[in-house]
Design a protein around this motif. Structure first.
Motif, PDB file in Angstrom:
ATOM      1  N   PHE A  68       0.797  -1.223   0.000  1.00  0.00           N
ATOM      2  CA  PHE A  68       0.000   0.000   0.000  1.00  0.00           C
ATOM      3  C   PHE A  68       0.837   1.283   0.000  1.00  0.00           C
ATOM      4  CE2 PHE A  68      -4.121   1.636  -0.046  1.00  0.00           C
ATOM      5  CZ  PHE A  68      -4.124   2.801   0.705  1.00  0.00           C
ATOM      6  N   PRO A  69       1.906   1.384   0.789  1.00  0.00           N
ATOM      7  CA  PRO A  69       2.707   2.615   0.725  1.00  0.00           C
ATOM      8  C   PRO A  69       3.338   2.862  -0.648  1.00  0.00           C
ATOM      9  CG  PRO A  69       3.232   1.431   2.717  1.00  0.00           C
ATOM     10  CD  PRO A  69       2.357   0.527   1.898  1.00  0.00           C
ATOM     11  N   LEU A  70       3.521   1.805  -1.415  1.00  0.00           N
ATOM     12  CA  LEU A  70       4.107   1.966  -2.744  1.00  0.00           C
ATOM     13  C   LEU A  70       3.125   2.565  -3.747  1.00  0.00           C
ATOM     14  CD1 LEU A  70       5.958  -1.463  -2.932  1.00  0.00           C
ATOM     15  CD2 LEU A  70       6.913   0.761  -2.291  1.00  0.00           C
ATOM     16  N   VAL A  71       1.829   2.365  -3.522  1.00  0.00           N
ATOM     17  CA  VAL A  71       0.840   2.852  -4.485  1.00  0.00           C
ATOM     18  C   VAL A  71       0.102   4.103  -4.034  1.00  0.00           C
ATOM     19  CG1 VAL A  71       0.492   0.544  -5.441  1.00  0.00           C
ATOM     20  CG2 VAL A  71      -1.001   1.344  -3.617  1.00  0.00           C
ATOM     21  N   THR A  72       0.228   4.474  -2.774  1.00  0.00           N
ATOM     22  CA  THR A  72      -0.545   5.626  -2.290  1.00  0.00           C
ATOM     23  C   THR A  72      -0.135   6.927  -2.951  1.00  0.00           C
ATOM     24  OG1 THR A  72       0.938   5.813  -0.393  1.00  0.00           O
ATOM     25  CG2 THR A  72      -1.154   4.672  -0.057  1.00  0.00           C
ATOM     26  N   ASP A  73       1.145   7.128  -3.185  1.00  0.00           N
ATOM     27  CA  ASP A  73       1.580   8.382  -3.802  1.00  0.00           C
ATOM     28  C   ASP A  73       0.951   8.544  -5.184  1.00  0.00           C
ATOM     29  OD1 ASP A  73       3.052  10.802  -3.900  1.00  0.00           O
ATOM     30  OD2 ASP A  73       4.552   9.808  -5.173  1.00  0.00           O
ATOM     31  N   ALA A  74       1.019   7.497  -5.996  1.00  0.00           N
ATOM     32  CA  ALA A  74       0.420   7.561  -7.332  1.00  0.00           C
ATOM     33  C   ALA A  74      -1.101   7.701  -7.242  1.00  0.00           C
ATOM     34  CB  ALA A  74       0.785   6.313  -8.125  1.00  0.00           C
ATOM     35  N   MET A  75      -1.709   7.011  -6.298  1.00  0.00           N
ATOM     36  CA  MET A  75      -3.162   7.076  -6.164  1.00  0.00           C
ATOM     37  C   MET A  75      -3.618   8.485  -5.789  1.00  0.00           C
ATOM     38  SD  MET A  75      -5.702   4.733  -3.823  1.00  0.00           S
ATOM     39  CE  MET A  75      -5.191   5.380  -2.254  1.00  0.00           C
ATOM     40  N   PHE A  76      -2.978   9.091  -4.811  1.00  0.00           N
ATOM     41  CA  PHE A  76      -3.374  10.430  -4.390  1.00  0.00           C
ATOM     42  C   PHE A  76      -3.016  11.480  -5.442  1.00  0.00           C
ATOM     43  CE2 PHE A  76      -3.997   8.454  -0.321  1.00  0.00           C
ATOM     44  CZ  PHE A  76      -5.015   9.203   0.246  1.00  0.00           C
ATOM     45  N   THR A  77      -1.985  11.236  -6.240  1.00  0.00           N
ATOM     46  CA  THR A  77      -1.629  12.171  -7.302  1.00  0.00           C
ATOM     47  C   THR A  77      -2.622  12.107  -8.448  1.00  0.00           C
ATOM     48  OG1 THR A  77       0.702  11.972  -6.735  1.00  0.00           O
ATOM     49  CG2 THR A  77       0.180  12.832  -8.918  1.00  0.00           C
ATOM     50  N   LYS A  78      -2.958  10.914  -8.886  1.00  0.00           N
ATOM     51  CA  LYS A  78      -3.849  10.757 -10.045  1.00  0.00           C
ATOM     52  C   LYS A  78      -5.316  10.980  -9.706  1.00  0.00           C
ATOM     53  CE  LYS A  78      -0.933   7.609 -12.668  1.00  0.00           C
ATOM     54  NZ  LYS A  78      -0.165   8.560 -13.353  1.00  0.00           N
ATOM     55  N   MET A  79      -5.735  10.583  -8.523  1.00  0.00           N
ATOM     56  CA  MET A  79      -7.149  10.685  -8.154  1.00  0.00           C
ATOM     57  C   MET A  79      -7.463  11.959  -7.382  1.00  0.00           C
ATOM     58  SD  MET A  79      -7.909   6.756  -6.960  1.00  0.00           S
ATOM     59  CE  MET A  79      -9.653   6.980  -6.734  1.00  0.00           C
ATOM     60  N   GLY A 120     -10.697  12.403  -4.200  1.00  0.00           N
ATOM     61  CA  GLY A 120     -11.060  11.154  -4.856  1.00  0.00           C
ATOM     62  C   GLY A 120     -10.455   9.944  -4.178  1.00  0.00           C
ATOM     63  N   ALA A 121      -9.179  10.029  -3.829  1.00  0.00           N
ATOM     64  CA  ALA A 121      -8.506   8.898  -3.188  1.00  0.00           C
ATOM     65  C   ALA A 121      -9.065   8.652  -1.786  1.00  0.00           C
ATOM     66  CB  ALA A 121      -7.008   9.145  -3.119  1.00  0.00           C
ATOM     67  N   ALA A 122      -9.323   9.724  -1.046  1.00  0.00           N
ATOM     68  CA  ALA A 122      -9.883   9.563   0.294  1.00  0.00           C
ATOM     69  C   ALA A 122     -11.292   8.980   0.221  1.00  0.00           C
ATOM     70  CB  ALA A 122      -9.896  10.899   1.027  1.00  0.00           C
ATOM     71  N   SER A 123     -12.084   9.414  -0.751  1.00  0.00           N
ATOM     72  CA  SER A 123     -13.432   8.854  -0.931  1.00  0.00           C
ATOM     73  C   SER A 123     -13.362   7.385  -1.320  1.00  0.00           C
ATOM     74  CB  SER A 123     -14.188   9.633  -1.999  1.00  0.00           C
ATOM     75  OG  SER A 123     -14.386  10.952  -1.588  1.00  0.00           O
ATOM     76  N   PHE A 124     -12.422   7.038  -2.171  1.00  0.00           N
ATOM     77  CA  PHE A 124     -12.240   5.642  -2.568  1.00  0.00           C
ATOM     78  C   PHE A 124     -11.903   4.778  -1.354  1.00  0.00           C
ATOM     79  CE2 PHE A 124      -9.260   2.279  -3.844  1.00  0.00           C
ATOM     80  CZ  PHE A 124     -10.124   1.506  -4.612  1.00  0.00           C
ATOM     81  N   LEU A 125     -10.965   5.225  -0.552  1.00  0.00           N
ATOM     82  CA  LEU A 125     -10.583   4.457   0.635  1.00  0.00           C
ATOM     83  C   LEU A 125     -11.726   4.368   1.635  1.00  0.00           C
ATOM     84  CD1 LEU A 125      -6.940   5.717   1.148  1.00  0.00           C
ATOM     85  CD2 LEU A 125      -7.692   3.531   0.224  1.00  0.00           C
TER      86      LEU A 125
END
Length: 91
Positions: A38-49, A53-58
């Motif tokens: 998860f720490p490896l993908v959070t940066d990309a997720m929060f940048t792209k979404m 968007g990322a907080a709503s997804f989680l």
């Protein structure tokens, strides 16, 4: 999230008496794998979404996971009946 993890943990421990250590090890392995990835993908997720968007997804994932304990309550006997290992301990 933690309460869902504990509910599944208790369900596995109560269901697979003799094999509980293996079931709990598999659950812990999955949790630790996700915790490592998860720490490896959070940066990309929060940048792209974006943050919203990322907080709503989680948050949505968390809400969907709250269904898991209820599924275990209502469908637990049917799930245990299909398992070779759990059915041995039901007798």
């Amino acid at each position: 999230m933690f309460s869902v993890y504990l509910a599944v943990f208790n369900y596995l421990a109560d269901t697979y008496h003799r094999y509980a250590s293996s079931a709990l090890a598999a659950q812990s392995f999955c949790r630790n794998t996700l915790g490592g990835i998860f720490p490896l993908v959070t940066d990309a997720m929060f940048t792209k979404m974006t943050f919203a968007g990322a907080a709503s997804f989680l948050g949505g994932v968390g809400v969907v996971l709250t269904i898991v304990p209820w599924v275990l309550v209502f469908y637990g006997p049917m799930i245990r009946a299909r398992s070779r290992f759990a059915s041995k301990t039901m007798n």
